[in-house]
Design an enzyme around this catalytic site. Structure first.
Site, mmCIF file in Angstrom:
data_model
loop_
_atom_site.group_PDB
_atom_site.id
_atom_site.type_symbol
_atom_site.label_atom_id
_atom_site.label_comp_id
_atom_site.label_asym_id
_atom_site.label_seq_id
_atom_site.Cartn_x
_atom_site.Cartn_y
_atom_site.Cartn_z
ATOM 1 N N GLU A 167 0.728 -1.127 -0.107
ATOM 2 C CA GLU A 167 -0.075 0.034 -0.030
ATOM 3 C C GLU A 167 1.012 1.319 -0.125
ATOM 4 O O GLU A 167 1.894 1.144 0.668
ATOM 5 C CB GLU A 167 -0.888 0.001 1.267
ATOM 6 C CG GLU A 167 -1.617 1.161 1.598
ATOM 7 C CD GLU A 167 -2.606 1.610 0.170
ATOM 8 O OE1 GLU A 167 -2.533 2.982 -0.117
ATOM 9 O OE2 GLU A 167 -3.029 0.858 -0.245
ATOM 10 N N ASP A 201 5.370 2.752 -3.586
ATOM 11 C CA ASP A 201 4.785 2.792 -4.894
ATOM 12 C C ASP A 201 5.088 1.122 -5.446
ATOM 13 O O ASP A 201 6.319 0.963 -5.848
ATOM 14 C CB ASP A 201 5.426 3.913 -5.534
ATOM 15 C CG ASP A 201 4.808 4.191 -6.996
ATOM 16 O OD1 ASP A 201 4.190 3.206 -7.333
ATOM 17 O OD2 ASP A 201 5.160 4.987 -7.665
ATOM 18 N N ILE A 202 3.955 0.705 -5.724
ATOM 19 C CA ILE A 202 4.408 -0.678 -6.510
ATOM 20 C C ILE A 202 5.233 -0.719 -7.763
ATOM 21 O O ILE A 202 5.791 -1.656 -7.976
ATOM 22 C CB ILE A 202 2.847 -1.466 -6.508
ATOM 23 C CG1 ILE A 202 3.125 -2.974 -6.839
ATOM 24 C CG2 ILE A 202 1.998 -0.829 -7.643
ATOM 25 C CD1 ILE A 202 3.982 -3.774 -5.733
ATOM 26 N N CYS A 236 -9.530 3.207 -8.384
ATOM 27 C CA CYS A 236 -10.798 3.323 -9.169
ATOM 28 C C CYS A 236 -11.082 4.676 -9.670
ATOM 29 O O CYS A 236 -11.910 4.677 -10.650
ATOM 30 C CB CYS A 236 -11.772 2.597 -8.583
ATOM 31 S SG CYS A 236 -12.364 3.325 -7.038
#
Length: 323
Positions: A35, A56-57, A77
């Site tokens: 997260e 940050d993925i 989303c």
């Protein structure tokens, strides 16, 4: 593959405060999560486990992400939401659906679950179809469906699209859980037994006193043209409208059924069907508590999906090699 105790391992992405993971943790062994918002991750750690990595993925090397049996997650989303700017995959957040796909491609779990707003399968259905096409090429059979939380004993109208991909070598197609017909839950049933919001119950305090009751009644009767929804109460004998992250900015959009105030965080969690055992840390800012709740997956929906997935995986002989 499951361990000797029959536990399938899970890694979670875009985990937020972990409402989906909280619904999955009784059926699966969650070993890693990610997260970017540290406040949400703080609550995740307090309620689920310290296996969450903040960051940050897109900047975390794939070799630092463990391979697990299952991957779950809901990429941001906002860019697919009808109440947002509708940038879709061209938006900074919208493009993260492809980051999720890259992780699936690299880690090759036996199955995955993907969640997003219904705008993805309506206004942005081309993106959805391309995602499914890519997952198919990667060796997954994808089932997808729009589920409304109010059909799973949740006191809220909350539509979300879910994709479940199963590796083709497992030989089955995921079957979504059946709706709980004739088992709707009202707002009164969800929050009516809560005590006064004086802080004696976890995450249940009313700190919002503006505008005045007179202002509330005026705006309800005379909506302003610059207000998206104005002010509205959740109906005692019906279901709440969709709770969104916007609660953190303007609680006036969703007022208590009979009191002149916004809903408390605990009332929002109840309307999301989240058990009272889930508690936001006291030092987590209220704005982040509301935002994390509005961004989450309704607990009963997540629980139904987890139970169905575990049951269907257990019915398959696991004599399957990794790709």
């Amino acid at each position: 593959m499951p361990d000797v105790n029959g536990n399938y391992t899970v890694s979670s992405f875009f985990s937020g405060a972990g409402l989906l993971d909280y619904a999955f943790m009784d059926s699966f062994k969650i070993v890693w999560a990610n997260e970017i918002v540290k406040q949400a991750a703080q609550s995740y750690c307090a309620n689920i486990g310290n296996h969450i990595r903040v960051g940050d993925i897109t900047r975390i090397p794939l070799n630092e992400i463990p391979s697990t049996d299952v991957i779950i997650g809901g990429p941001p989303c906002q860019d697919y939401s009808s109440s947002g700017k509708n940038k879709g995959e061209k938006g900074e957040r919208g493009k993260l659906v492809w980051a999720y796909l890259r992780i699936i491609k690299a880690k090759k779990p036996i199955c995955f679950l993907f969640e997003n707003v219904v705008g993805l399968c309506r206004k942005h259905k081309e993106t959805l179809h391309r995602l499914i096409e890519q997952f198919d090429k990667m060796g997954y059979t994808v089932s997808w469906k729009v589920l409304n939380a109010n059909q799973f004993e949740v006191a809220q109208h909350r539509e979300r699209v879910f994709l479940v991909g199963v590796r083709k070598d497992l030989g089955f197609v995921f079957q979504f859980p059946e709706n709980l017909k004739n088992k709707t839950k009202t707002v009164r049933e969800a929050i009516g037994d809560l005590p006064a919001p004086d802080g004696s119950f976890s995450n249940h305090i009313a700190t919002w006193t503006s505008p005045t009751p007179e202002r509330i009644y005026d705006v309800m009767k005379n909506p302003r043209p610059n207000q998206f929804r104005g002010m509205r109460r959740v109906p005692w004998e019906g279901v709440s409208p969709t709770l969104t992250a916007h609660l953190s900015k303007d609680g006036r959009e969703t007022l208590h059924s009979s009191e002149d105030r916004r809903l408390t965080v605990r009332e929002c969690l109840r309307i999301m069907s989240v058990p009272d055992s889930y508690v936001y840390p006291e030092n987590m800012p209220l704005t982040h508590q509301y935002k994390a709740t509005g961004n989450g997956v309704a607990y009963n929906v997540g629980k139904a999906l987890a139970t169905a997935l575990k049951s269907q995986l257990n019915a398959v002989p696991m004599q399957i090699s990794m790709f």
